[in-house]
Design a protein around this motif. Structure first.
Motif, PDB file in Angstrom:
ATOM      1  N   TYR A 182      12.126   2.939  -3.368  1.00 53.46           N
ATOM      2  CA  TYR A 182      10.776   3.050  -2.906  1.00 53.46           C
ATOM      3  C   TYR A 182       9.980   2.190  -3.707  1.00 53.46           C
ATOM      4  CZ  TYR A 182       8.287   4.137   1.199  1.00 53.46           C
ATOM      5  OH  TYR A 182       7.327   4.326   2.274  1.00 53.46           O
ATOM      6  N   ILE A 183       9.262   2.926  -4.289  1.00 50.56           N
ATOM      7  CA  ILE A 183       8.318   2.312  -4.715  1.00 50.56           C
ATOM      8  C   ILE A 183       8.255   0.516  -4.960  1.00 50.56           C
ATOM      9  CG2 ILE A 183       6.599   2.432  -6.866  1.00 50.56           C
ATOM     10  CD1 ILE A 183       7.129   5.786  -6.987  1.00 50.56           C
ATOM     11  N   VAL A 233       0.642  -1.189   0.012  1.00 54.17           N
ATOM     12  CA  VAL A 233      -0.176  -0.156  -0.365  1.00 54.17           C
ATOM     13  C   VAL A 233       1.233   0.903  -0.241  1.00 54.17           C
ATOM     14  CG1 VAL A 233      -1.494   1.507   1.213  1.00 54.17           C
ATOM     15  CG2 VAL A 233      -1.824  -0.882   1.332  1.00 54.17           C
ATOM     16  N   GLY A 234       1.546   1.521   1.041  1.00 49.74           N
ATOM     17  CA  GLY A 234       3.413   2.522   1.124  1.00 49.74           C
ATOM     18  C   GLY A 234       3.518   2.757  -0.864  1.00 49.74           C
ATOM     19  N   GLY A 235       3.954   1.757  -1.308  1.00 50.49           N
ATOM     20  CA  GLY A 235       4.521   1.390  -2.771  1.00 50.49           C
ATOM     21  C   GLY A 235       3.350   2.097  -3.608  1.00 50.49           C
ATOM     22  N   GLN A 236       2.790   1.986  -3.291  1.00 45.28           N
ATOM     23  CA  GLN A 236       1.675   2.313  -4.503  1.00 45.28           C
ATOM     24  C   GLN A 236       1.208   4.016  -4.304  1.00 45.28           C
ATOM     25  OE1 GLN A 236      -0.215   1.089  -6.854  1.00 45.28           O
ATOM     26  NE2 GLN A 236      -2.448   0.360  -6.907  1.00 45.28           N
ATOM     27  N   ILE A 237       0.901   4.046  -3.199  1.00 41.88           N
ATOM     28  CA  ILE A 237       0.802   5.658  -2.884  1.00 41.88           C
ATOM     29  C   ILE A 237       1.307   6.114  -3.204  1.00 41.88           C
ATOM     30  CG2 ILE A 237       0.825   7.364  -1.051  1.00 41.88           C
ATOM     31  CD1 ILE A 237      -1.660   6.151  -0.859  1.00 41.88           C
ATOM     32  N   VAL A 238       3.420   5.739  -2.841  1.00 42.76           N
ATOM     33  CA  VAL A 238       4.353   7.079  -3.832  1.00 42.76           C
ATOM     34  C   VAL A 238       4.212   6.731  -5.085  1.00 42.76           C
ATOM     35  CG1 VAL A 238       6.498   7.487  -3.471  1.00 42.76           C
ATOM     36  CG2 VAL A 238       5.701   6.382  -1.915  1.00 42.76           C
ATOM     37  N   ASP A 239       4.274   5.902  -6.131  1.00 39.66           N
ATOM     38  CA  ASP A 239       3.444   5.260  -6.805  1.00 39.66           C
ATOM     39  C   ASP A 239       2.718   6.524  -7.678  1.00 39.66           C
ATOM     40  OD1 ASP A 239       4.194   4.459  -9.696  1.00 39.66           O
ATOM     41  OD2 ASP A 239       2.841   2.613  -9.329  1.00 39.66           O
TER      42      ASP A 239
END
Length: 302
Positions: free
Chosen positions: A182-183, A160-166
């Motif tokens: 990071y993504i 979820v964190g990776g998707q947000i930054v993406d």
């Protein structure tokens, strides 16, 4: 590095047999029920095919540590449930807005956005229930550790964190290579990593072994995404089973946009070679399935 001396290992046969076992287990994992629509939608995407790489990695790692299929299969199925949830949600108009996945219409195109969201939610919740209620011949503390690791991999500290930054990085010309790493270590790599480490934990691996396998998984996870970025440019929609060229259309930073295609391929190959060395140095020829799977990741064409 300990040489891989077993030249008889047949990856094609291994993948076919393991995938067949996973397909049978997945098919039995979710039965039709009421309300029919949600079970149909969950099964539609879960049984839509794919490489089943995450379950196979879990089974392979458990086998490496002399664990059994009985111990690992519920977690292997749960990994595919979580992965399928991420694909259903990723394809929604609010995310990547894709019409096809694995060569079939995406879930929201068949059942509508509302049902697709709930199908993803249902699969995510059921994944944890399935590990907790179906895992056999494993000490409770190991099951709890796997459940905790799965939660971390899929939550804000992982997928979820990776998707947000993406999403925040789309159309941003100032995205750095650090941000891109990071993504993808979170959005893609976290679930691949727990696929490897969970199999080890279920089999009773010690911390040193889990650390080696974690490093192996970090490397193949990043290599997986680099290859994905290259294929988005070089493969057709028919080969991918989804729309090609989506990254460019969405103005996403990709590894080829930093390095070009040839250097991206070289970087992916380098990561895979390091990953293979990690497991060969620790486990020797017993790691032949993980070595072959690493090669499969970097050499795949879809």
């Amino acid at each position: 590095m300990t040489p891989l001396t077993d030249t008889t290992f047949d990856l094609k046969t291994y993948l076919r047999n393991q995938k067949q076992r996973v397909e049978v287990a997945l098919d039995a994992s979710i039965e039709a029920g009421y309300p029919e629509t949600i079970y149909e939608a969950m099964r539609y995407s879960l049984m839509a095919g794919g490489k089943r790489l995450r379950p196979i990695l879990c089974l392979a790692t458990c086998e490496l540590l002399e664990g059994t299929e009985v111990q690992a299969m519920p977690t292997a199925c749960s990994l595919e449930m979580i992965h399928t949830m991420s694909l259903i949600h990723d394809d929604l108009p609010a995310m990547d807005n894709d019409d096809y996945r694995r060569g079939k219409l995406t879930n929201h195109k068949v059942y509508g956005e509302d049902v697709a969201i709930l199908a993803g939610d249902g699969l995510l919740a059921y994944a944890f229930e399935y590990v907790a209620t179906q895992t056999q011949e494993v000490a409770p503390e190991r099951i709890l550790r796997v459940i905790g690791d799965l939660g971390q991999a899929v939550g804000a500290a992982g997928l979820v964190g990776g998707q947000i930054v993406d999403l925040a990085s789309e159309g941003n010309a100032d995205v750095t290579l650090e941000t891109l790493n990071y993504i993808h270590t979170h959005k893609t790599g976290a679930l691949l990593k727990v696929s490897v480490t969970s199999g080890a934990v279920l089999a009773g691996a010690d911390d040193a072994q889990v650390n080696v396998l974690s490093q192996y998984a970090d490397r193949i996870g990043l290599a997986f995404q680099i290859v994905d970025d290259v294929l988005d440019i070089t493969a057709t929609s028919e080969e991918l089973g989804k729309s090609a060229g989506k990254d460019l259309a969405a103005q996403k930073a990709t590894y080829p946009s930093f390095w070009g295609i040839d250097e991206s391929k070289r970087q992916a190959q380098h990561l895979v070679e390091e990953a293979k060395a990690d497991v060969l140095n620790c486990f020797g020829n017993k790691a032949r399935s993980l070595v072959a799977l690493a090669d499969f990741i970097v050499n795949r064409t879809h």
